[in-house]
Design a protein around this motif. Structure first.
Motif, PDB file in Angstrom:
ATOM      1  N   ALA A 158      -3.779  -6.690   3.181  1.00 27.67           N
ATOM      2  CA  ALA A 158      -2.371  -6.281   3.082  1.00 27.67           C
ATOM      3  C   ALA A 158      -2.197  -4.777   2.958  1.00 27.67           C
ATOM      4  CB  ALA A 158      -1.714  -6.984   1.894  1.00 27.67           C
ATOM      5  N   ALA A 159      -3.075  -4.102   2.218  1.00 22.99           N
ATOM      6  CA  ALA A 159      -2.894  -2.668   1.987  1.00 22.99           C
ATOM      7  C   ALA A 159      -3.087  -1.852   3.257  1.00 22.99           C
ATOM      8  CB  ALA A 159      -3.853  -2.181   0.906  1.00 22.99           C
ATOM      9  N   MET A 160      -3.824  -2.382   4.237  1.00 21.56           N
ATOM     10  CA  MET A 160      -4.020  -1.688   5.505  1.00 21.56           C
ATOM     11  C   MET A 160      -3.187  -2.296   6.631  1.00 21.56           C
ATOM     12  SD  MET A 160      -5.844   1.020   5.528  1.00 21.56           S
ATOM     13  CE  MET A 160      -7.102   1.917   4.604  1.00 21.56           C
ATOM     14  N   ASN A 161      -2.330  -3.252   6.296  1.00 23.11           N
ATOM     15  CA  ASN A 161      -1.482  -3.868   7.307  1.00 23.11           C
ATOM     16  C   ASN A 161      -0.452  -2.846   7.800  1.00 23.11           C
ATOM     17  OD1 ASN A 161       1.176  -5.493   7.993  1.00 23.11           O
ATOM     18  ND2 ASN A 161      -0.563  -6.867   8.318  1.00 23.11           N
ATOM     19  N   PRO A 162      -0.192  -2.777   9.109  1.00 20.65           N
ATOM     20  CA  PRO A 162       0.772  -1.798   9.623  1.00 20.65           C
ATOM     21  C   PRO A 162       2.153  -1.898   8.981  1.00 20.65           C
ATOM     22  CG  PRO A 162      -0.528  -2.693  11.427  1.00 20.65           C
ATOM     23  CD  PRO A 162      -0.890  -3.476  10.215  1.00 20.65           C
ATOM     24  N   ALA A 163       2.582  -3.119   8.644  1.00 17.69           N
ATOM     25  CA  ALA A 163       3.904  -3.271   8.031  1.00 17.69           C
ATOM     26  C   ALA A 163       3.955  -2.594   6.661  1.00 17.69           C
ATOM     27  CB  ALA A 163       4.262  -4.752   7.907  1.00 17.69           C
ATOM     28  N   PHE A 164       2.900  -2.769   5.861  1.00 18.50           N
ATOM     29  CA  PHE A 164       2.879  -2.114   4.554  1.00 18.50           C
ATOM     30  C   PHE A 164       2.778  -0.605   4.709  1.00 18.50           C
ATOM     31  CE2 PHE A 164       0.374  -0.130   1.154  1.00 18.50           C
ATOM     32  CZ  PHE A 164       1.281  -0.279   0.117  1.00 18.50           C
ATOM     33  N   GLU A 179       4.307   7.145  -6.015  1.00 20.46           N
ATOM     34  CA  GLU A 179       5.443   6.230  -6.007  1.00 20.46           C
ATOM     35  C   GLU A 179       5.280   5.182  -7.121  1.00 20.46           C
ATOM     36  OE1 GLU A 179       8.196   6.451  -4.171  1.00 20.46           O
ATOM     37  OE2 GLU A 179       7.391   8.310  -3.309  1.00 20.46           O
ATOM     38  N   ASP A 180       6.364   4.510  -7.451  1.00 20.77           N
ATOM     39  CA  ASP A 180       6.377   3.510  -8.506  1.00 20.77           C
ATOM     40  C   ASP A 180       5.389   2.381  -8.187  1.00 20.77           C
ATOM     41  OD1 ASP A 180       6.958   1.647 -10.448  1.00 20.77           O
ATOM     42  OD2 ASP A 180       9.040   1.345  -9.854  1.00 20.77           O
ATOM     43  N   PRO A 181       4.393   2.157  -9.043  1.00 16.79           N
ATOM     44  CA  PRO A 181       3.430   1.078  -8.780  1.00 16.79           C
ATOM     45  C   PRO A 181       4.093  -0.292  -8.624  1.00 16.79           C
ATOM     46  CG  PRO A 181       2.612   2.514 -10.500  1.00 16.79           C
ATOM     47  CD  PRO A 181       4.033   2.929 -10.238  1.00 16.79           C
ATOM     48  N   ALA A 182       5.203  -0.527  -9.332  1.00 20.40           N
ATOM     49  CA  ALA A 182       5.896  -1.814  -9.210  1.00 20.40           C
ATOM     50  C   ALA A 182       6.438  -1.984  -7.792  1.00 20.40           C
ATOM     51  CB  ALA A 182       7.022  -1.899 -10.231  1.00 20.40           C
ATOM     52  N   TRP A 183       6.952  -0.910  -7.197  1.00 19.28           N
ATOM     53  CA  TRP A 183       7.425  -0.991  -5.811  1.00 19.28           C
ATOM     54  C   TRP A 183       6.262  -1.288  -4.871  1.00 19.28           C
ATOM     55  CZ3 TRP A 183       5.981   1.501  -1.403  1.00 19.28           C
ATOM     56  CH2 TRP A 183       6.776   1.243  -0.276  1.00 19.28           C
ATOM     57  N   VAL A 184       5.132  -0.612  -5.071  1.00 18.54           N
ATOM     58  CA  VAL A 184       3.960  -0.815  -4.217  1.00 18.54           C
ATOM     59  C   VAL A 184       3.519  -2.271  -4.276  1.00 18.54           C
ATOM     60  CG1 VAL A 184       1.545  -0.210  -3.822  1.00 18.54           C
ATOM     61  CG2 VAL A 184       3.190   1.576  -4.434  1.00 18.54           C
ATOM     62  N   ARG A 185       3.434  -2.828  -5.462  1.00 22.92           N
ATOM     63  CA  ARG A 185       2.960  -4.209  -5.607  1.00 22.92           C
ATOM     64  C   ARG A 185       3.953  -5.203  -5.010  1.00 22.92           C
ATOM     65  NH1 ARG A 185      -1.619  -4.214  -7.941  1.00 22.92           N
ATOM     66  NH2 ARG A 185      -2.257  -2.580  -9.408  1.00 22.92           N
ATOM     67  N   ALA A 186       5.226  -4.930  -5.165  1.00 28.89           N
ATOM     68  CA  ALA A 186       6.228  -5.813  -4.569  1.00 28.89           C
ATOM     69  C   ALA A 186       6.155  -5.772  -3.051  1.00 28.89           C
ATOM     70  CB  ALA A 186       7.621  -5.417  -5.044  1.00 28.89           C
ATOM     71  N   GLU A 187       5.934  -4.589  -2.492  1.00 28.05           N
ATOM     72  CA  GLU A 187       5.840  -4.452  -1.041  1.00 28.05           C
ATOM     73  C   GLU A 187       4.578  -5.126  -0.513  1.00 28.05           C
ATOM     74  OE1 GLU A 187       7.764  -3.619   2.295  1.00 28.05           O
ATOM     75  OE2 GLU A 187       8.524  -2.943   0.347  1.00 28.05           O
ATOM     76  N   LEU A 188       3.492  -5.015  -1.244  1.00 27.29           N
ATOM     77  CA  LEU A 188       2.260  -5.701  -0.850  1.00 27.29           C
ATOM     78  C   LEU A 188       2.458  -7.219  -0.863  1.00 27.29           C
ATOM     79  CD1 LEU A 188      -0.381  -3.585  -2.803  1.00 27.29           C
ATOM     80  CD2 LEU A 188      -0.293  -3.850  -0.315  1.00 27.29           C
ATOM     81  N   ALA A 189       3.125  -7.721  -1.895  1.00 31.13           N
ATOM     82  CA  ALA A 189       3.350  -9.162  -2.002  1.00 31.13           C
ATOM     83  C   ALA A 189       4.237  -9.669  -0.871  1.00 31.13           C
ATOM     84  CB  ALA A 189       3.985  -9.489  -3.354  1.00 31.13           C
TER      85      ALA A 189
END
Length: 212
Positions: free
Chosen positions: A69-75, A50-60
């Motif tokens: 954050a990367a293991m948070n259930p919401a992410f 997936e687009d790394p920019a999307w991943v980073r925005a979702e983590l933020a």
């Protein structure tokens, strides 16, 4: 296909872990089959196409400490929705060095590809081999990023007799590599104790996302 995760895992198996810098690295998938998240001490790796920019925005946007954050259930839920994949659990990832010679337990190989345990293992691994012992089964195959992984099953009526430990140790004799990996659900304390008694050491956690 990215080989970056394979290099990260090989280094971790040697005890050379990613820097404890609080960062989350986003890399490509090692194969079309395998995507997910790995967390080491104060460092996470998201392996997805997936687009790394999307991943980073979702983590933020995830309401969690950045170290988690990367293991948070919401992410993870957002990543699964984005990729159309699912996961069963967040596993403890362990590794052990190979041992010389043959295993200390009598095993018979199951070569029938239609055997239920073989068929199930082939969904997550390549080059699968399965051995049976009286009251238990050992599975060995190439999983995430081509690493050799093992799994054991022990019948309920023979548990508590050391068979699981013997099977986990047997994998260290049978693996055609310098190390063998295994995953345990942290809540399955009996499995965690079994593998650590057999010489497997924890290196991190992992949420593997499988295609639906």
């Amino acid at each position: 296909m990215s080989e970056k995760l394979a290099r990260i895992l090989a280094a971790a198996a040697r005890g050379d872990f990613p820097p404890q810098d609080g960062a989350t690295r986003v890399i490509g998938q090692p194969s079309a089959r395998d995507a997910g998240v790995m967390a080491f001490t104060a460092h996470s790796v998201v392996f997805t196409d997936e687009d790394p920019a999307w991943v980073r925005a979702e983590l933020a946007a995830t309401d969690a400490d950045r170290l988690a954050a990367a293991m948070n259930p919401a992410f993870l839920a957002a990543l699964m929705a984005r990729t159309g994949r699912s996961t069963n659990t967040i596993d403890l990832v362990t590794v052990a060095g190979a041992l010389p010679g043959g295993p200390d337990i009598l095993l018979r190989e199951i070569e029938d590809p239609d055997h239920p345990r073989v068929a199930r293992a082939l969904k997550a691994r390549d080059g699968v081999r399965v051995w049976a012992a009286d009251g238990g089964v050992l599975v060995l195959g190439r999983g995430v990023a081509g690493r050799w992984e093992c799994a054991v099953e022990v019948d309920e009526e023979v548990r508590g007799r050391g068979l699981g430990i013997a099977l986990a140790r047997a994998a260290r004799h049978l693996v055609p590599d310098s190390v063998v990996w295994s995953q345990q659900s942290p809540g399955n304390a009996r499995s965690v104790r079994t593998f650590q008694t057999a010489g497997y050491r924890p290196v991190g956690s992992e949420a593997r996302l499988t295609a639906n």
